[in-house]
Design a protein around this motif. Sequence first.
Motif, short mmCIF file in Angstrom:
data_model
loop_
_atom_site.label_atom_id
_atom_site.label_comp_id
_atom_site.label_asym_id
_atom_site.label_seq_id
_atom_site.Cartn_x
_atom_site.Cartn_y
_atom_site.Cartn_z
N GLY A 263 37.60 40.38 80.72
CA GLY A 263 39.13 40.49 80.89
C GLY A 263 39.54 41.79 81.13
O GLY A 263 38.56 42.87 81.19
N ASP A 265 41.48 43.80 79.57
CA ASP A 265 41.90 44.68 78.34
C ASP A 265 41.66 45.98 78.39
O ASP A 265 42.69 46.93 78.43
CB ASP A 265 41.22 44.05 76.96
N TYR A 284 41.93 35.06 87.96
CA TYR A 284 42.11 34.38 86.70
C TYR A 284 41.68 32.79 86.81
O TYR A 284 42.28 31.82 86.29
CB TYR A 284 43.62 34.26 86.30
N ASP A 287 36.93 31.43 82.91
CA ASP A 287 36.80 31.94 81.53
C ASP A 287 36.47 33.50 81.53
O ASP A 287 36.70 34.21 80.77
CB ASP A 287 36.00 31.10 80.41
N GLY A 290 39.04 36.43 80.97
CA GLY A 290 39.66 36.66 79.84
C GLY A 290 41.17 36.07 79.86
O GLY A 290 41.54 35.26 80.53
N SER A 291 41.75 36.58 78.80
CA SER A 291 42.99 36.05 78.56
C SER A 291 44.13 36.75 79.38
O SER A 291 43.94 37.56 80.20
CB SER A 291 43.39 36.24 76.94
N ALA A 293 46.92 38.19 77.91
CA ALA A 293 47.43 39.31 77.20
C ALA A 293 47.56 40.54 77.89
O ALA A 293 48.54 41.19 77.59
CB ALA A 293 46.81 39.37 75.77
N ARG A 325 49.00 26.88 82.99
CA ARG A 325 48.38 28.08 82.91
C ARG A 325 49.54 29.02 83.28
O ARG A 325 49.51 30.38 82.62
CB ARG A 325 47.14 28.32 83.62
N GLU A 328 51.93 29.69 80.49
CA GLU A 328 51.14 30.50 79.50
C GLU A 328 50.94 31.92 80.00
O GLU A 328 51.42 32.65 78.91
CB GLU A 328 49.50 30.05 79.45
#
Length: 376
Positions: A263, A265, A284, A287, A290-291, A293, A325, A328
């Motif tokens: 991800g 992050d 994206y 998986d 990552g997210s 966020a 998504r 999301e």
Amino acid sequence: MTTTTTTKIGFQHVGSFLRPATLRQARADFEAGKINHDELRNVENDAIETLINQQKGAGLDYATDGEFRRSYWHLDFFWGFEGVKHTHIGEGYDFSNGRSRDDTAVLTDKISFNADTHPFIQDFKFTKSITDKIGGILPKQTIPAPAQLYRELTRGKNLDALNRIYPDKQEFYNDVEKAYHDAILAFYNEGARVIQLDDCSWGRLLDKKFLETDEGKKLVADNVQDIYLELNNGAIADLPDDLTINTHICRGNFHSSFLFSGGYDNVADNLFGQENVDTYFLEYDSDRAGSFAPLAKVSGDKKVVLGLITSKTGKLEKRQDIIDRIHEASQYLPLDRLWLSTQCGFASTEEGNVITPEQQWEKLALVKSIIDEVWG
């Protein structure tokens, strides 16, 4: 989506398209000495004009040349700089399902840009002449990011040449930034208003396995994120207000395989918070990404194009899954700062992904229809 945002981003593809059979054959004939450069150029011109018409037919607002004149998404551009040459390093990159070719770029002298000798300027002029002729679609230029050039020139034994020519690394950074700035202005002067910096350099820093290697640990110790940020921001500082700068952050795209996972992050503070681009094209599609966020770190009014549709396989995604998504992601960045694309191009190198020409257009049709539904 607001009119301003829609106009700013528009429907655009990341960059590359599968090379048609006629072009692949012409490149092989050129390498074998069966045709000359002018004959190859004529085949390229025809293929690019056909492609731009196809892009307009697919509803795109911006067209690329498909990167049809390149062997690689990045190296051909590097080879056009003064002080850089094409060579072989002895081994390719180990992707998830195979090894790439071993071409690379190495310094022979201090780096600079010359609009009269760098082939990409003439290439763009041709692309714009076709979009002008066709009408209703604008040209988009893709080039590798300055950080990606740093990555290539410090790769393996290439670093020896860099250290010899630039014992003062700040001088090197300054020259790279100026060469890129000059190149971007040259494209602008020929009518480019959307320029995209493709960048795999950050991708290495997303991968926990890589960061555990000696090379990964050294990059962290050297604060390489700060170097990437300095180079990229320096190159795009003080540009005209009506020039849009995209960046596409990639984890590797070779023959439907990848290099890195992880991800965003641990790069979000620098990449999303401090890189001064207008729009991020982000992978994206699996998986491995990552997210969502880290999107909360995207600063100012910068926008994000979600690469939720994979270019690596021909299987079409489920429409509602993609829409879900998008919503999301909108928990972290407002919907009017989000958009949609494929996660990467269809042929980052001339080999292309394992996908058919029909499937690549089906993918773009899916992107377009979801954009129309979600943003109106």
